[in-house]
Design an enzyme around this catalytic site. Structure first.
Site, PDB file in Angstrom:
ATOM      1  CG  ASP A   1      -9.925   2.711   0.605  1.00 60.48           C
ATOM      2  OD1 ASP A   1      -9.202   1.814   0.146  1.00 60.48           O
ATOM      3  OD2 ASP A   1      -9.603   3.410   1.576  1.00 60.48           O
TER       4      ASP A   1
ATOM      5  CG  ASP B   1      -2.116   0.852   1.105  1.00 58.21           C
ATOM      6  OD1 ASP B   1      -2.061   1.863   0.382  1.00 58.21           O
ATOM      7  OD2 ASP B   1      -3.138   0.538   1.730  1.00 58.21           O
TER       8      ASP B   1
END
Length: 184
Positions: free
Chosen positions: A158, A95
């Site tokens: 997201d 990430d």
């Protein structure tokens, strides 16, 4: 059914935490990342997941901290890749998060650099590890993700927690479907 159980953020030490289960030396004397006390036996955890017929995934990022401000791989990529393989993990979600504080990406090389590094290191391990590039679709990742060793990547941000509508990420995935194929 599911194929993977992934341990996302918050399994490692969290610098500056008031919680004694989370706060401690982030790495041992050889530089290996240390899980926090809530995850005391990572090889045992992967063995348990594998015994259920599933594959195990783990999370980190190229910056100094993860999204939740736990220890990440910055300047320890090689030993982290080796550690994840030794622990038995089958997937790494990598990430971007705090890496964006170190580098303000402007070129394709800026976007790909941390993924080229980790992708190469994962290929050197004694096990196959799926590589998930979690970087929110920046720099047209769908055009270069497979080239840097990625098997999957985000095309948008997201998803969110409410699953009552079609999200931007689904529309982005459909928009870039010509870049989707087995293995990437």
């Amino acid at each position: 059914g599911y194929s993977y159980v992934s341990i996302d953020d918050c399994w490692m030490m969290k610098p500056g935490s008031d919680d004694p289960a989370l706060n401690g030396a982030p790495r041992d004397s050889s530089g290996r990342i240390r899980p926090n006390l809530r995850f005391p036996d990572m090889p045992g955890l992967t063995a348990y997941i594998h015994a259920k017929g599933l594959k195990a995934g783990i999370y980190t990022g190229p910056g100094p901290l993860t999204c939740a401000q736990y220890t990440a791989a910055w300047q320890h990529e090689e030993i982290d890749a080796r550690t994840f393989a030794e622990w038995g993990y089958d997937l790494l979600k990598y990430d971007w998060c705090s890496y964006g504080r170190l580098v303000k990406p402007a070129t394709r090389e800026d976007f790909t650099k941390p993924y080229v590094l980790m992708g190469g290191l994962l290929k050197k391990q004694n096990r196959d590890i799926q590589f998930n590039l979690c970087q929110y679709g920046m720099g047209d990742v769908w055009k270069w993700g497979a080239e840097v060793g990625g098997h999957s990547w985000r095309t948008a941000g997201d998803l969110g927690f409410e699953l009552d509508r079609i999200f931007e990420v689904a529309l982005k995935n459909a928009e870039h479907r010509e870049h989707s194929r087995p293995g990437s």
